[in-house]
Design a protein around this motif. Structure first.
Motif, PDB file in Angstrom:
ATOM      1  N   LEU B 200       0.814  -1.210   0.000  1.00 18.49           N
ATOM      2  CA  LEU B 200       0.000   0.000   0.000  1.00 18.49           C
ATOM      3  C   LEU B 200       0.850   1.263   0.000  1.00 18.49           C
ATOM      4  O   LEU B 200       0.478   2.270  -0.584  1.00 18.49           O
ATOM      5  N   ALA B 201       2.009   1.206   0.654  1.00 20.21           N
ATOM      6  CA  ALA B 201       2.861   2.398   0.714  1.00 20.21           C
ATOM      7  C   ALA B 201       3.398   2.740  -0.680  1.00 20.21           C
ATOM      8  O   ALA B 201       3.503   3.911  -1.055  1.00 20.21           O
ATOM      9  N   VAL B 202       3.721   1.714  -1.458  1.00 25.64           N
ATOM     10  CA  VAL B 202       4.206   1.942  -2.824  1.00 25.64           C
ATOM     11  C   VAL B 202       3.093   2.550  -3.677  1.00 25.64           C
ATOM     12  O   VAL B 202       3.306   3.525  -4.406  1.00 25.64           O
ATOM     13  N   GLY B 204       0.584   4.226  -2.546  1.00 23.47           N
ATOM     14  CA  GLY B 204       0.376   5.571  -2.035  1.00 23.47           C
ATOM     15  C   GLY B 204       1.371   6.560  -2.612  1.00 23.47           C
ATOM     16  O   GLY B 204       1.069   7.735  -2.813  1.00 23.47           O
ATOM     17  N   HIS B 205       2.577   6.071  -2.882  1.00 24.76           N
ATOM     18  CA  HIS B 205       3.622   6.954  -3.392  1.00 24.76           C
ATOM     19  C   HIS B 205       3.418   7.298  -4.861  1.00 24.76           C
ATOM     20  O   HIS B 205       3.678   8.409  -5.293  1.00 24.76           O
ATOM     21  N   LEU B 227      -6.720   6.797   1.631  1.00 26.08           N
ATOM     22  CA  LEU B 227      -5.862   5.686   2.053  1.00 26.08           C
ATOM     23  C   LEU B 227      -4.915   6.133   3.168  1.00 26.08           C
ATOM     24  O   LEU B 227      -4.731   5.445   4.163  1.00 26.08           O
ATOM     25  N   ARG B 228      -4.338   7.306   2.984  1.00 24.97           N
ATOM     26  CA  ARG B 228      -3.403   7.821   3.998  1.00 24.97           C
ATOM     27  C   ARG B 228      -4.091   8.074   5.332  1.00 24.97           C
ATOM     28  O   ARG B 228      -3.522   7.887   6.388  1.00 24.97           O
ATOM     29  N   GLN B 245       0.741  -1.133   8.195  1.00 24.67           N
ATOM     30  CA  GLN B 245       1.369   0.012   8.873  1.00 24.67           C
ATOM     31  C   GLN B 245       2.628  -0.440   9.599  1.00 24.67           C
ATOM     32  O   GLN B 245       2.679  -1.508  10.129  1.00 24.67           O
TER      33      GLN B 245
END
Lengths: 287, 245
Positions: B200-202, B204-205, B227-228, B245
């Protein structure tokens, strides 16, 4: 502290190549108690090779040397294969990254767990079967009777990984070396597998070496972390302090990960320094 | 740029038919970056492969750049518009083809002239110097290989890039380089992205919006801002966010 479970001093793994010797592991030292020790680094940092060297799984032309490599005070450095096989599995076990490649595809799950148990503990089929069921229960597999009769391709990745762990645990090892045990798994299954290993360290007093490239995971899950770069341990610190790491490599790794809570336009890219290969951070405090 | 509706994808025939994707619908605007997230087996890569023409057992509508697509047949015009980057750069490059051969083949297939100059340009675009032109995949690191795979996709001068877990086989420091590169390329070339990732972080980026998939269905389409904030409407989305997380 009493004798540590495992004590390693100045471990080197060397491969002879046409252009001279290549050292995959260069002078790694650490002690393992009944704890969760994380070993973190990028591909090629020597973290997996360290695990393999402890188990005596480095094949020629690879050479393993060390000033000391002791399991509860007894040297296990370069033991003859016959004696090493006695230790492997029964006292030190290893869980590999991908269950698809580590389980025997033409043997049922139950037979594999029973084989691993009988090889080390002896005993009849009935006792082995009981133990295998017990192990499958311990790794929280529902309906273990059914799973015993399945083949590896019939189970999911997460289940395969739990079966691997069950198999490694059947002979009750003192040390479990887990090499990226959760990288092939989804986040929700990953949590389960970690919980299982966590319980084993707590309940059985096992020592766990957890090899991973995932810093955040290790920070959450382990007690202590070794950070490896180019075959050396560049930093060793309690996991909860990982985010205050002092080595620029560790800091760089942490910063280069995208985070949901702190968006950035560009991710900082790691600038590698030649000095990381050789320089000491400063004498590491004993933890 | 991309419109998908009522998309069903299945494998095999009854009674062994597996419905990998059921009733998926989403659209991606020109210049947008859209993420597909979910656990393995949720059908996210399958959607990408159906769009790219790698699977023929699907039904529903897929519209790329205003044109309806059918089956697994794609004309040359399609591949001038749409290109794909795969997860594993170790598997997606031919081990005995040099970088030069890989890129010139892609250029020739697209009927491009002036191949020499274009190869130099492509290598520059993905941050590899001319020195890499005559290397073979085994002489490249994972990140360099993925750069070559991206260069190959860019050879057609596409407008839509399908990215299937483009960084999950890479170390985090190398992942950061490739993610930065993908961001720059999108700005420079005005590209549209559809990216599949389990991270998810990827997503999000890189992305602006994303679809969350579970067991073959899109359960939620949300903005990256939501999402953030962890503001998923579905339990499953919140569970995924919490777990990562």
């Amino acid at each position: 502290m009493s004798t540590p479970l495992l004590s390693v001093k100045n471990l080197c793994v060397t491969f002879a190549s046409r252009r001279g010797d290549f050292q995959a592991v260069r002078g790694v030292s650490f002690e393992l108690g009944r704890e969760r020790l994380g070993v973190v680094g990028e591909s090629g940092s020597g973290k997996s090779m360290t695990g393999r060297a402890i188990l005596g799984l480095v094949r020629p032309p690879g050479r393993v040397t060390a000033d000391r490599m002791e399991l509860e005070g007894q040297s296990i450095l370069n033991l003859p294969e016959r004696r090493m096989r006695k230790l492997r599995g029964s006292r030190i076990s290893m869980v590999m990254q991908d269950p698809k490649f580590s389980l025997n595809p033409v043997m049922t799950v139950g037979d594999q767990i029973m084989e691993s148990y009988r090889l080390h503990a002896g005993g009849g089929r009935a006792a082995a079967r009981k133990k295998a069921l017990e192990m499958l229960n311990a790794v929280r597999i529902r309906d273990p009777e059914r799973v015993m009769d399945t083949y590896p391709h019939e189970v999911s990745g997460g289940m395969g990984q739990r079966i691997m762990i069950a198999m490694m645990l059947a002979p009750d090892p003192q040390i479990l070396i887990a090499d990226e045990p959760t990288s092939a798994l989804d986040v929700s299954v990953r949590g389960e597998v970690l919980n299982i290993m966590d319980g084993l360290v707590r309940d059985r007093g096992m020592g766990l070496i957890f090899i991973s490239h995932d810093l955040n995971l290790v920070a959450r899950f382990c007690d202590r972390v070794l950070i490896m770069y180019a075959g050396r341990v560049v930093e060793s610190l309690p996991a909860r302090d990982l985010h205050n790491a002092r080595h620029p490599y560790t800091q760089g790794l942490l910063r280069s990960q995208p985070r949901l809570d702190t968006p950035v336009e560009r991710l900082p890219v790691l600038q590698r320094e030649e000095s990381w290969r050789s320089g000491e951070l400063d004498p590491l405090p004993e933890t | 740029m991309l419109n998908v509706s009522d998309l069903d994808v299945w494998f095999g025939d009854p009674p062994d038919r597996v419905d990998a994707v059921r009733g998926a619908a989403f659209s991606v605007a020109q210049g947008e970056s859209f993420g597909l997230v979910g656990e393995s087996g949720s059908g996210k890569s399958t959607i990408l492969r159906a769009i790219a023409g790698l699977i023929d057992s699907w039904s529903g509508q897929i519209e790329v750049d205003g044109r309806q697509i059918e089956g697994a047949r794609r004309d040359r015009g399609f591949y001038k518009t749409v290109q794909m980057v795969f997860q594993d750069p170790y598997a997606s490059l031919h081990p005995r083809h040099s970088v030069d051969a890989v890129l010139s083949e892609a250029l020739r297939l697209q009927g491009m002239g002036d191949i020499d100059r274009r190869i130099t340009r492509l290598l520059e675009d993905v941050g590899l110097g001319k020195g890499f032109r005559f290397r073979y995949p085994h002489q490249l690191s994972g990140g360099q290989r993925q750069r070559v795979a991206i260069a190959r996709a860019l050879a057609a001068e596409p407008r839509l890039l399908l990215l299937d877990e483009p960084t999950s086989a890479l170390d985090v420091s190398v992942q950061a380089e490739i993610l930065n590169l993908l961001k720059e390329l999108r700005e420079e070339h005005g590209l549209t992205y559809v990216m599949v990732s389990h991270d998810l972080a990827v997503v999000g980026h890189i992305c602006d919006r994303l679809a969350v998939m579970q067991q073959g269905e899109i359960v939620e389409i949300m903005s990256v801002d939501a999402l953030r904030r962890g503001a998923g409407e579905q339990d499953y989305t919140r569970h995924l966010i919490a777990a990562s997380q």
